[in-house]
Design an enzyme around this catalytic site. Structure first.
Site, mmCIF file in Angstrom:
data_model
loop_
_atom_site.group_PDB
_atom_site.id
_atom_site.type_symbol
_atom_site.label_atom_id
_atom_site.label_comp_id
_atom_site.label_asym_id
_atom_site.label_seq_id
_atom_site.Cartn_x
_atom_site.Cartn_y
_atom_site.Cartn_z
ATOM 1 N N GLU A 73 62.528 -23.988 -58.261
ATOM 2 C CA GLU A 73 62.007 -22.976 -59.174
ATOM 3 C C GLU A 73 62.255 -23.311 -60.641
ATOM 4 O O GLU A 73 62.175 -22.433 -61.510
ATOM 5 C CB GLU A 73 62.616 -21.612 -58.824
ATOM 6 C CG GLU A 73 62.220 -21.142 -57.445
ATOM 7 C CD GLU A 73 62.785 -19.777 -57.103
ATOM 8 O OE1 GLU A 73 62.353 -18.792 -57.732
ATOM 9 O OE2 GLU A 73 63.649 -19.682 -56.233
ATOM 10 N N SER A 75 60.899 -17.304 -54.511
ATOM 11 C CA SER A 75 59.517 -17.518 -54.965
ATOM 12 C C SER A 75 58.537 -17.841 -53.840
ATOM 13 O O SER A 75 57.541 -18.522 -54.045
ATOM 14 C CB SER A 75 59.460 -18.633 -56.028
ATOM 15 O OG SER A 75 59.979 -18.172 -57.243
ATOM 16 N N TYR A 105 52.804 -16.785 -60.030
ATOM 17 C CA TYR A 105 52.973 -17.495 -61.291
ATOM 18 C C TYR A 105 51.703 -18.083 -61.901
ATOM 19 O O TYR A 105 51.711 -18.473 -63.063
ATOM 20 C CB TYR A 105 54.017 -18.610 -61.114
ATOM 21 C CG TYR A 105 55.328 -18.069 -60.598
ATOM 22 C CD1 TYR A 105 56.046 -17.111 -61.323
ATOM 23 C CD2 TYR A 105 55.846 -18.473 -59.381
ATOM 24 C CE1 TYR A 105 57.239 -16.598 -60.857
ATOM 25 C CE2 TYR A 105 57.048 -17.975 -58.892
ATOM 26 C CZ TYR A 105 57.732 -17.031 -59.643
ATOM 27 O OH TYR A 105 58.904 -16.521 -59.172
ATOM 28 N N ARG A 133 65.657 -6.545 -57.920
ATOM 29 C CA ARG A 133 64.347 -6.053 -57.498
ATOM 30 C C ARG A 133 64.249 -6.157 -55.980
ATOM 31 O O ARG A 133 64.530 -7.217 -55.405
ATOM 32 C CB ARG A 133 63.221 -6.886 -58.129
ATOM 33 C CG ARG A 133 61.845 -6.224 -58.028
ATOM 34 C CD ARG A 133 60.708 -7.168 -58.382
ATOM 35 N NE ARG A 133 60.404 -8.051 -57.264
ATOM 36 C CZ ARG A 133 60.344 -9.381 -57.349
ATOM 37 N NH1 ARG A 133 60.588 -9.995 -58.495
ATOM 38 N NH2 ARG A 133 60.057 -10.096 -56.290
ATOM 39 N N ASP A 169 61.845 -5.844 -52.531
ATOM 40 C CA ASP A 169 60.455 -5.947 -52.099
ATOM 41 C C ASP A 169 60.271 -5.236 -50.764
ATOM 42 O O ASP A 169 61.142 -5.298 -49.888
ATOM 43 C CB ASP A 169 60.049 -7.417 -51.964
ATOM 44 C CG ASP A 169 60.103 -8.147 -53.304
ATOM 45 O OD1 ASP A 169 59.979 -7.487 -54.349
ATOM 46 O OD2 ASP A 169 60.264 -9.388 -53.297
ATOM 47 N N GLU A 186 63.499 -7.878 -48.824
ATOM 48 C CA GLU A 186 64.600 -8.639 -49.412
ATOM 49 C C GLU A 186 64.903 -8.125 -50.809
ATOM 50 O O GLU A 186 64.142 -7.350 -51.380
ATOM 51 C CB GLU A 186 64.265 -10.133 -49.467
ATOM 52 C CG GLU A 186 63.064 -10.466 -50.323
ATOM 53 C CD GLU A 186 62.672 -11.941 -50.217
ATOM 54 O OE1 GLU A 186 62.792 -12.506 -49.119
ATOM 55 O OE2 GLU A 186 62.240 -12.500 -51.225
ATOM 56 N N ASN A 196 66.078 -9.419 -54.779
ATOM 57 C CA ASN A 196 66.076 -10.561 -55.696
ATOM 58 C C ASN A 196 67.032 -10.235 -56.841
ATOM 59 O O ASN A 196 66.793 -9.297 -57.599
ATOM 60 C CB ASN A 196 64.644 -10.777 -56.210
ATOM 61 C CG ASN A 196 64.496 -12.019 -57.050
ATOM 62 O OD1 ASN A 196 65.476 -12.551 -57.574
ATOM 63 N ND2 ASN A 196 63.271 -12.483 -57.200
ATOM 64 N N GLY A 241 61.981 -12.584 -62.071
ATOM 65 C CA GLY A 241 61.315 -13.228 -63.203
ATOM 66 C C GLY A 241 61.485 -12.439 -64.484
ATOM 67 O O GLY A 241 61.528 -11.206 -64.466
#
Length: 308
Positions: free
Chosen positions: A16, A142, A211, A250, A252, A269, A271, A275
């Site tokens: 990443e 990612s 992205y 964050r 999901d 999951e 994070n 980003g």
């Protein structure tokens, strides 16, 4: 407090790296505009020596992937006694391991999909689970290495067991949840708004959806019932606290609203290093809550500490 010296840690050597360079550059520019003295650090194997020489007041962690979000850089910063943003050693390591994070979430009453952990080299001609299912590396971010196996596939995907695979040998096989992609950020002890992610021309929210320009659209607030919206916020905060996260995270989710009743809501999951460009999901959520990008980053810098 402006004038403080902030080292923005970016780049690194995970898959990443390009994402981290983008996040780091955006954060460094915004923090300078906020009045901080900023040093951009492209993280290499000598990062401990570099930081020991720099002695910044705060390290802003804009790294993504292994080393940057698995507890490793956090341990180095603890040893150097440099306050840093985001989660600490334990929460970072735990969240990076999807299998362990799922165990903790499930034990905390958060709904998760049935899953099993296996060695990818054991993938033969037999499905490890009745399709449809998803195969994902246990320790990647990612959406690297994520493979969706559809109902009509006669055998497991051959790429998993092949020599081309470069995402580690432990993989998670998880029941596929159809429906909508929803995500919710947490800032300290506050759940931010819920965003629906709509991939454009992609089967799911993969690397390009995340992205590449135009890869997905974000709808905030998500157009779902108030009850489900609030439930997602509650679960995101619950996961943040159960894993032991600090600063920003964050979570999901998948929401299958096709059946009777309210539908099925599943946590996927968490994070700990989401980003951080102005158009990334969590900064968008912060803006929706009334915080401009620079203000949001200022909060993160002032929240930084050791022993996280």
């Amino acid at each position: 407090m402006s004038g403080r010296h902030v080292a923005v840690l970016m780049g690194g050597f995970s898959s990443e790296r390009p994402v981290s360079l983008s996040s780091g550059a955006a954060c460094a520019d915004a923090l300078e505009a906020e009045g901080y003295r900023v040093t951009r650090v492209d993280v290499g194997r000598d990062v401990a020596a570099v930081l020991a020489d720099l002695r910044p007041d705060v390290a802003f962690n804009a790294l993504h992937g292994p080393f940057g979000e698995d507890g490793t850089i956090q341990g180095i910063l603890e040893y150097l006694e440099i306050p840093y943003t985001h989660s600490g050693v334990l929460a970072s390591a735990l969240a990076m391991d999807k299998a362990q994070a799922k165990h903790v979430a499930k034990a905390s009453g958060i709904p998760v999909a049935e899953a099993l952990i296996t060695d990818r080299r054991t993938f033969g001609n037999e499905h490890p689970m009745k399709p449809p299912y998803v195969v994902k590396p246990v320790r990647e971010g990612s959406s690297f290495g994520v493979v969706i196996v559809k109902e009509d596939q006669s055998h497991p995907p051959q790429v998993i067991a092949s020599s081309e695979w470069r995402y580690g040998d432990r993989v998670m096989v998880e029941r596929y949840i159809a429906g909508r992609e929803l995500t919710c950020g947490v800032m300290g002890d506050i759940a931010l708004g819920v965003t629906e992610i709509i991939p454009q021309g992609h089967a799911f929210y993969d690397y390009d959806s995340k992205y590449v320009k135009g890869g997905s659209s974000h709808v905030i607030p998500a157009q779902i019932s108030p009850n489900i919206y609030q439930k997602i916020q509650t679960l995101a905060l619950k996961a943040h606290q159960a894993i032991g996260c600090r600063g920003v995270s964050r979570s999901d989710f998948r929401f299958d609203d096709r059946g009777p009743g309210e539908g099925e809501l599943i946590w996927l999951e968490i994070n700990t290093q989401p980003g951080m460009t102005p158009t990334s999901l969590v900064p968008e959520m912060a803006q929706h809550a009334g915080l401009q990008f620079g203000e949001f980053l200022r909060w993160m810098v002032e929240d930084a500490s050791c022993l996280r």
